[in-house]
Design a protein around this motif. Structure first.
Motif, PDB file in Angstrom:
ATOM      1  N   LEU A  10       0.860  -1.183   0.000  1.00  0.00           N
ATOM      2  CA  LEU A  10       0.000   0.000   0.000  1.00  0.00           C
ATOM      3  C   LEU A  10       0.894   1.230   0.000  1.00  0.00           C
ATOM      4  CD1 LEU A  10      -1.347   2.269   2.180  1.00  0.00           C
ATOM      5  CD2 LEU A  10      -2.807   1.314   0.368  1.00  0.00           C
ATOM      6  N   HIS A  11       0.803   2.022  -1.063  1.00  0.00           N
ATOM      7  CA  HIS A  11       1.557   3.276  -1.136  1.00  0.00           C
ATOM      8  C   HIS A  11       0.675   4.369  -0.546  1.00  0.00           C
ATOM      9  CE1 HIS A  11       4.448   1.426  -3.984  1.00  0.00           C
ATOM     10  NE2 HIS A  11       3.393   0.719  -4.339  1.00  0.00           N
ATOM     11  N   ILE A  12       1.119   4.998   0.537  1.00  0.00           N
ATOM     12  CA  ILE A  12       0.233   5.960   1.197  1.00  0.00           C
ATOM     13  C   ILE A  12      -0.126   7.100   0.244  1.00  0.00           C
ATOM     14  CG2 ILE A  12       2.035   7.409   2.316  1.00  0.00           C
ATOM     15  CD1 ILE A  12      -1.339   6.237   3.870  1.00  0.00           C
ATOM     16  N   GLU A  13       0.804   7.482  -0.634  1.00  0.00           N
ATOM     17  CA  GLU A  13       0.492   8.560  -1.595  1.00  0.00           C
ATOM     18  C   GLU A  13      -0.584   8.108  -2.589  1.00  0.00           C
ATOM     19  OE1 GLU A  13       3.540   7.375  -0.974  1.00  0.00           O
ATOM     20  OE2 GLU A  13       4.869   9.014  -0.358  1.00  0.00           O
ATOM     21  N   GLY A  14      -0.724   6.804  -2.757  1.00  0.00           N
ATOM     22  CA  GLY A  14      -1.730   6.254  -3.665  1.00  0.00           C
ATOM     23  C   GLY A  14      -3.099   6.112  -3.026  1.00  0.00           C
ATOM     24  N   THR A  15      -3.235   6.636  -1.797  1.00  0.00           N
ATOM     25  CA  THR A  15      -4.550   6.648  -1.138  1.00  0.00           C
ATOM     26  C   THR A  15      -5.170   8.037  -1.180  1.00  0.00           C
ATOM     27  OG1 THR A  15      -3.756   7.207   1.092  1.00  0.00           O
ATOM     28  CG2 THR A  15      -3.681   4.885   0.467  1.00  0.00           C
ATOM     29  N   GLU A  89       1.122  -2.439   6.553  1.00  0.00           N
ATOM     30  CA  GLU A  89       2.542  -2.100   6.372  1.00  0.00           C
ATOM     31  C   GLU A  89       2.594  -1.145   5.189  1.00  0.00           C
ATOM     32  OE1 GLU A  89       4.910  -5.716   6.774  1.00  0.00           O
ATOM     33  OE2 GLU A  89       4.106  -5.885   8.818  1.00  0.00           O
ATOM     34  N   ILE A  90       2.895   0.107   5.492  1.00  0.00           N
ATOM     35  CA  ILE A  90       2.608   1.229   4.599  1.00  0.00           C
ATOM     36  C   ILE A  90       3.876   1.763   3.943  1.00  0.00           C
ATOM     37  CG2 ILE A  90       1.724   3.602   4.601  1.00  0.00           C
ATOM     38  CD1 ILE A  90      -0.165   2.775   6.890  1.00  0.00           C
ATOM     39  N   PHE A  91       3.883   1.772   2.608  1.00  0.00           N
ATOM     40  CA  PHE A  91       5.002   2.364   1.858  1.00  0.00           C
ATOM     41  C   PHE A  91       4.863   3.879   1.805  1.00  0.00           C
ATOM     42  CE2 PHE A  91       4.648  -1.586  -1.055  1.00  0.00           C
ATOM     43  CZ  PHE A  91       5.608  -2.291  -0.363  1.00  0.00           C
ATOM     44  N   PHE A  92       6.017   4.549   1.804  1.00  0.00           N
ATOM     45  CA  PHE A  92       6.013   5.974   1.447  1.00  0.00           C
ATOM     46  C   PHE A  92       7.234   6.260   0.595  1.00  0.00           C
ATOM     47  CE2 PHE A  92       9.093   8.048   4.467  1.00  0.00           C
ATOM     48  CZ  PHE A  92       9.448   6.928   5.199  1.00  0.00           C
ATOM     49  N   GLU A 109       7.101  12.474  10.434  1.00  0.00           N
ATOM     50  CA  GLU A 109       6.381  12.891  11.638  1.00  0.00           C
ATOM     51  C   GLU A 109       4.885  13.071  11.352  1.00  0.00           C
ATOM     52  OE1 GLU A 109       7.564  12.660  14.539  1.00  0.00           O
ATOM     53  OE2 GLU A 109       9.644  12.375  13.966  1.00  0.00           O
ATOM     54  N   GLY A 110       4.573  13.558  10.158  1.00  0.00           N
ATOM     55  CA  GLY A 110       3.159  13.700   9.793  1.00  0.00           C
ATOM     56  C   GLY A 110       2.465  12.354   9.728  1.00  0.00           C
ATOM     57  N   LEU A 111       3.075  11.390   9.035  1.00  0.00           N
ATOM     58  CA  LEU A 111       2.489  10.047   8.967  1.00  0.00           C
ATOM     59  C   LEU A 111       2.400   9.446  10.366  1.00  0.00           C
ATOM     60  CD1 LEU A 111       4.346   8.636   5.802  1.00  0.00           C
ATOM     61  CD2 LEU A 111       1.963   9.409   5.927  1.00  0.00           C
ATOM     62  N   TRP A 112       3.466   9.675  11.157  1.00  0.00           N
ATOM     63  CA  TRP A 112       3.533   9.070  12.494  1.00  0.00           C
ATOM     64  C   TRP A 112       2.418   9.563  13.412  1.00  0.00           C
ATOM     65  CZ3 TRP A 112       5.660   4.793  13.777  1.00  0.00           C
ATOM     66  CH2 TRP A 112       5.786   4.453  15.136  1.00  0.00           C
ATOM     67  N   ARG A 113       2.003  10.815  13.236  1.00  0.00           N
ATOM     68  CA  ARG A 113       0.896  11.329  14.055  1.00  0.00           C
ATOM     69  C   ARG A 113      -0.320  10.417  13.920  1.00  0.00           C
ATOM     70  NH1 ARG A 113      -0.046  17.796  13.317  1.00  0.00           N
ATOM     71  NH2 ARG A 113       2.123  18.480  13.324  1.00  0.00           N
ATOM     72  N   ALA A 114      -0.603   9.994  12.697  1.00  0.00           N
ATOM     73  CA  ALA A 114      -1.765   9.117  12.479  1.00  0.00           C
ATOM     74  C   ALA A 114      -1.446   7.682  12.884  1.00  0.00           C
ATOM     75  CB  ALA A 114      -2.185   9.172  11.011  1.00  0.00           C
ATOM     76  N   ASN A 268      -3.652  -7.360  -2.042  1.00  0.00           N
ATOM     77  CA  ASN A 268      -3.428  -6.003  -1.525  1.00  0.00           C
ATOM     78  C   ASN A 268      -3.975  -4.973  -2.505  1.00  0.00           C
ATOM     79  OD1 ASN A 268      -1.297  -6.792   0.735  1.00  0.00           O
ATOM     80  ND2 ASN A 268      -0.822  -7.951  -1.103  1.00  0.00           N
ATOM     81  N   SER A 269      -3.888  -3.680  -2.105  1.00  0.00           N
ATOM     82  CA  SER A 269      -4.561  -2.680  -2.945  1.00  0.00           C
ATOM     83  C   SER A 269      -3.630  -1.729  -3.695  1.00  0.00           C
ATOM     84  CB  SER A 269      -5.560  -1.895  -2.099  1.00  0.00           C
ATOM     85  OG  SER A 269      -4.920  -1.106  -1.134  1.00  0.00           O
ATOM     86  N   ASP A 270      -2.327  -1.662  -3.339  1.00  0.00           N
ATOM     87  CA  ASP A 270      -1.352  -0.865  -4.099  1.00  0.00           C
ATOM     88  C   ASP A 270      -1.628   0.643  -3.976  1.00  0.00           C
ATOM     89  OD1 ASP A 270       0.993  -0.700  -5.515  1.00  0.00           O
ATOM     90  OD2 ASP A 270       0.199  -1.425  -7.422  1.00  0.00           O
ATOM     91  N   ASP A 271      -2.471   1.167  -4.859  1.00  0.00           N
ATOM     92  CA  ASP A 271      -2.818   2.597  -4.861  1.00  0.00           C
ATOM     93  C   ASP A 271      -4.335   2.719  -4.957  1.00  0.00           C
ATOM     94  OD1 ASP A 271       0.000   3.872  -5.236  1.00  0.00           O
ATOM     95  OD2 ASP A 271      -0.108   2.276  -6.723  1.00  0.00           O
TER      96      ASP A 271
END
Ligand code: HPA
Ligand code: ZN
Length: 331
Positions: A10-15, A89-92, A109-114, A268-271
């Motif tokens: 899962l690419h977080i930018e692809g969400t 398990e999230i890709f960035f 840090e931004g991703l980590w907040r969530a 899995n969902s990729d993007d």
């Protein structure tokens, strides 16, 4: 209640859904080259991986502050939880942000907040995997790993993504050696558009523990035998494969044959914002299009937890696996 599952590709930018893209664009004074969400969605007709990547990188322009990355991850975790995802398990892609003047600190840090409150808020445990862009230089990957060193307590592993063909895994031997020495887990995209040789190279040269996609292994029987023997997990993304035209239709997807061959497949969902669905949507789609039995679906869910990087929280993995075994499929 949906089948419990782990999302491993899962690419977080692809969400980034069009609605959130416009919201962040307004907040940050960024002008998107599309008048509205509807016309943006019309741009989601892809010919191949590169045509998708062009839009994927273009829309990242709206991600600027820690709050933006937090909002992105929170929106994903909300959707994932609703579809039965218990662990993600999230890709960035830090290089795509560093190139725009957004710092590693802002992204992580931004991703980590969530992510840090996700078990509490969403009931989803998480890991972060830093991906290197394989169409950039090996030196840039080394610089990226160096920039991530202050944040390694938040990062579980490294991966390799972006345009595959012409950028074989061996190009990144040195950065994967350094990542291993830092105690990071290793995965890589291989055999999505690239040949089966890239899968072999990712295993032999980069020492990956999972192969992302790995779809084209089916062209090499000796490689399939090796992956079966070693129980190497493959993180397949069926809806992505249809949208990027790696397969013609979902009904042509080799997943059933791969399971029959004994490969350790996961779904899995990729993007998901771009490819028409989240993890549960991918499970539903393969069940319908490929006629997978409940036993096969349970196997896919079990595999997802077995292939996850939960070694430091085995009791959590045990609990998730028990949820999979106890799951009752709707009649
Ligand atoms: N393949 C390669 N790189 C990517 C992808 C993908 O599906 N999604 C985001 N980066
Ligand atoms: Zn991917």
């Amino acid at each position: 209640m949906p089948l419990p599952k782990a999302e491993l590709h899962l690419h977080i930018e692809g969400t980034l859904e069009p609605e959130l893209a416009f919201e962040l664009a307004a907040r940050n004074g960024v002008t998107l080259p599309y008048p509205d969400t509807e016309q943006l969605r019309e741009a989601y007709a892809f010919d191949d991986l590169q045509s998708f990547l062009n839009l994927y990188y273009e829309l990242m322009a709206v991600l600027i502050t820690e709050q933006d990355f937090e909002a992105l991850a929170d929106a994903y975790l909300t959707r994932a939880a609703a579809q039965g995802v218990r662990h993600a398990e999230i890709f960035f892609d830090p290089q795509a942000h560093l190139a725009r003047g957004v710092s590693m600190e802002t992204v992580v840090e931004g991703l980590w907040r969530a992510l840090s409150r996700s078990e509490e808020t969403h009931g989803v445990s998480t890991r972060l995997i830093l991906c290197f862009l394989r169409d950039q230089s090996a030196r840039s990957a080394l610089e990226t790993l160096a920039a991530a060193k202050p944040y390694l307590d938040r990062i579980t592993g490294v991966g390799l993504d972006s345009a595959e063909v012409g950028h074989p895994p061996a190009k990144f031997r040195e950065v994967y050696e350094q990542a291993a020495a830092l105690g990071l887990r290793r995965v890589a995209h291989a055999g999505e558009e690239g040949p089966p040789e890239y899968i072999t190279e990712a295993l032999d040269v980069l020492g990956v523990e999972r192969v992302d996609h790995g779809l084209r292994c089916v062209e090499d029987p000796a490689l399939v035998a090796r992956l079966v023997r070693d129980r190497t997990p493959l993180t397949l993304c069926p809806l992505s494969n249809v949208r990027l035209r790696t397969v013609d239709t979902l009904a042509d997807h080799p997943l059933p044959a791969m399971l029959e061959a004994g490969l350790m497949c996961t779904v899995n969902s990729d993007d998901p914002a771009y490819f028409g669905g989240y993890a549960g949507d991918n499970f539903d789609a393969v069940r319908t299009a490929l006629g997978l039995t409940d036993d096969r679906l349970r196997e896919l869910a079990r595999n997802s937890f077995l292939a996850s990087f939960l070694e430091d929280e085995e009791e959590l993995r045990t609990r998730y696996l028990a949820e999979v075994e106890a799951y009752v499929f709707p009649a």
